[in-house]
Design a protein around this motif. Structure first.
Motif, PDB file in Angstrom:
ATOM      1  N   GLY A  75       0.822  -1.197   0.000  1.00 24.25           N
ATOM      2  CA  GLY A  75       0.000   0.000   0.000  1.00 24.25           C
ATOM      3  C   GLY A  75       0.860   1.253   0.000  1.00 24.25           C
ATOM      4  O   GLY A  75       2.105   1.198  -0.020  1.00 24.25           O
ATOM      5  N   SER A  76       0.216   2.405   0.043  1.00 21.13           N
ATOM      6  CA  SER A  76       0.963   3.662  -0.008  1.00 21.13           C
ATOM      7  C   SER A  76       0.137   4.777   0.632  1.00 21.13           C
ATOM      8  O   SER A  76      -1.091   4.826   0.485  1.00 21.13           O
ATOM      9  N   VAL A  77       0.813   5.650   1.350  1.00 14.73           N
ATOM     10  CA  VAL A  77       0.181   6.833   1.939  1.00 14.73           C
ATOM     11  C   VAL A  77       1.024   8.053   1.585  1.00 14.73           C
ATOM     12  O   VAL A  77       2.251   7.963   1.466  1.00 14.73           O
ATOM     13  N   GLN A  78       0.332   9.168   1.419  1.00 17.29           N
ATOM     14  CA  GLN A  78       1.023  10.420   1.113  1.00 17.29           C
ATOM     15  C   GLN A  78       1.306  11.143   2.429  1.00 17.29           C
ATOM     16  O   GLN A  78       0.408  11.388   3.223  1.00 17.29           O
ATOM     17  N   ILE A  79       2.612  11.480   2.636  1.00 22.36           N
ATOM     18  CA  ILE A  79       3.034  12.127   3.889  1.00 22.36           C
ATOM     19  C   ILE A  79       3.638  13.492   3.567  1.00 22.36           C
ATOM     20  O   ILE A  79       4.411  13.640   2.617  1.00 22.36           O
ATOM     21  N   ASP A  80       3.313  14.463   4.395  1.00 15.67           N
ATOM     22  CA  ASP A  80       3.930  15.786   4.321  1.00 15.67           C
ATOM     23  C   ASP A  80       4.034  16.287   5.758  1.00 15.67           C
ATOM     24  O   ASP A  80       3.127  16.927   6.279  1.00 15.67           O
ATOM     25  N   ASP A  81       5.173  15.974   6.394  1.00 14.23           N
ATOM     26  CA  ASP A  81       5.256  16.237   7.833  1.00 14.23           C
ATOM     27  C   ASP A  81       6.721  16.193   8.281  1.00 14.23           C
ATOM     28  O   ASP A  81       7.623  15.789   7.523  1.00 14.23           O
ATOM     29  N   THR A  82       6.942  16.583   9.525  1.00 15.73           N
ATOM     30  CA  THR A  82       8.255  16.463  10.169  1.00 15.73           C
ATOM     31  C   THR A  82       8.126  15.460  11.308  1.00 15.73           C
ATOM     32  O   THR A  82       7.270  15.630  12.195  1.00 15.73           O
ATOM     33  N   ILE A  83       8.961  14.416  11.281  1.00 12.77           N
ATOM     34  CA  ILE A  83       8.947  13.428  12.353  1.00 12.77           C
ATOM     35  C   ILE A  83      10.116  13.729  13.275  1.00 12.77           C
ATOM     36  O   ILE A  83      11.252  13.956  12.828  1.00 12.77           O
ATOM     37  N   SER A  84       9.854  13.762  14.572  1.00 10.01           N
ATOM     38  CA  SER A  84      10.898  14.118  15.539  1.00 10.01           C
ATOM     39  C   SER A  84      11.904  12.975  15.695  1.00 10.01           C
ATOM     40  O   SER A  84      11.585  11.798  15.457  1.00 10.01           O
ATOM     41  N   GLU A  85      13.119  13.347  16.132  1.00  9.98           N
ATOM     42  CA  GLU A  85      14.134  12.320  16.359  1.00  9.98           C
ATOM     43  C   GLU A  85      13.727  11.401  17.505  1.00  9.98           C
ATOM     44  O   GLU A  85      14.079  10.206  17.499  1.00  9.98           O
ATOM     45  N   ALA A  86      12.959  11.888  18.489  1.00  7.10           N
ATOM     46  CA  ALA A  86      12.506  11.041  19.587  1.00  7.10           C
ATOM     47  C   ALA A  86      11.533   9.985  19.095  1.00  7.10           C
ATOM     48  O   ALA A  86      11.545   8.837  19.567  1.00  7.10           O
ATOM     49  N   ALA A  87      10.660  10.349  18.137  1.00  5.81           N
ATOM     50  CA  ALA A  87       9.730   9.370  17.567  1.00  5.81           C
ATOM     51  C   ALA A  87      10.484   8.338  16.744  1.00  5.81           C
ATOM     52  O   ALA A  87      10.216   7.131  16.829  1.00  5.81           O
ATOM     53  N   LEU A  88      11.448   8.786  15.935  1.00  7.75           N
ATOM     54  CA  LEU A  88      12.265   7.842  15.152  1.00  7.75           C
ATOM     55  C   LEU A  88      13.050   6.910  16.068  1.00  7.75           C
ATOM     56  O   LEU A  88      13.191   5.712  15.789  1.00  7.75           O
TER      57      LEU A  88
END
Length: 301
Positions: free
Chosen positions: A168-181
């Motif tokens: 599948g596929s989703v469209q992302i336009d965001d900033t992911i924090s280093e804590a979440a990663l």
């Protein structure tokens, strides 16, 4: 009458002279007179003869014989002395080898290129550099829920060396924090190549540390580097290192190039396999700005 010239063999009358040829009594012929033995002249006493009784020459004790003193040139040291000298030489060689071994072990431990029990810990080379990375599992769950990303496989299956399968596929336009990663299971799992992986994201680059194991070589130690990642196309990225150290030793440029080539090849393979597209990829302090498509479901068998 002189009788020193023998007797007549017939009548026994004494001979009166040495040159007498016939016996004066019976007239019998006489044999030549025997010559008296000649006595040799007295032999002079040598200078080294034994002194008369009761007299001791200077330097000797009365009643004892002089001791033989061997020549220093011809003297041979006793066997026990030779053996003792050989033992001392062997001992010095072993001591020197021991000192060299200690120096090598200390140097290896300090540089951090191999693990020596006790010494590596004393120099702080038995673990990866602590970058004080913070993990935020709630932030990761919130990001995945926001964009509909699912990771249904057991957490232990998600490792950097495992094959990730996207669907599948989703469209992302965001900033992911280093804590979440950092909360991703991949950063908590160990593998045969490295563990204790940490990272911190800064403007334009990221710090990375790990404890690295090199298969096939007795080389194990902490690794630290500064890396940047840039978008090269909608389906491509490029990673480069501005600083890379193994222990306290800088990694040679040719080794860095080989590592970068392998890393880029692996990333390109993951992007292609999971149908990822990249419109924007930027490193900012504390997070990654991403715009593009990402797999909706990611499983690891």
């Amino acid at each position: 009458m002189t009788t020193g010239f023998g007797l007549c063999a017939v009548c026994g009358s004494p001979r009166s002279a040495a040159e007498q040829k016939f016996c004066a009594t019976c007239g019998s012929a006489l044999s030549p007179a025997a010559q008296p033995p000649v006595q040799p002249p007295p032999y002079p006493q040598p200078a080294w003869s034994m002194p008369p009784a009761g007299h001791d020459p200077q330097g000797y004790q009365s009643g004892s014989n002089p001791q033989y003193v061997p020549s220093p040139v011809l003297a041979v040291p006793p066997a026990r002395h030779v053996s003792g000298r050989g033992t001392k030489v062997l001992g010095r060689i072993l001591a020197l080898m021991g000192i060299l071994l200690i120096v090598v072990l200390v140097a290896v431990s300090y540089l951090g290129v191999a693990q020596v029990p006790g010494l590596s810990a004393a120099f702080g080379m038995d673990h990866a550099r602590d970058l004080h990375m913070v993990k935020d599992a709630d932030a990761l769950d919130a990001f995945c829920a926001k964009w509909g990303i699912q990771r249904p496989s057991p957490a232990m299956n998600y490792t950097f060396t495992a094959k990730h399968q996207g669907a599948g596929s989703v469209q992302i336009d965001d900033t992911i924090s280093e804590a979440a990663l950092a909360a991703l299971p991949e950063y908590s799992s160990s593998n045969k190549y490295f563990d204790q992986l940490q990272f911190r994201i800064h403007e334009g680059y990221a710090e990375i540390s790990a404890f690295v194991h090199i298969p096939g070589y007795p080389v194990t130690g902490p690794m630290y580097g500064k890396a940047s990642i840039v978008r090269t196309s909608s389906t491509g990225v490029s990673v480069s290192f501005s600083d890379l150290e193994f222990g306290r030793v800088g990694v040679p440029g040719n080794v860095q190039d080989q590592a970068v080539d392998q890393l880029n090849s692996a990333l390109l393979g993951q992007i292609a396999d999971n149908a990822v597209t990249i419109d924007t990829l930027e490193l900012h302090e504390g997070g990654i700005r991403f715009k593009g498509t990402w797999p909706k479901t990611i499983t690891v068998p």
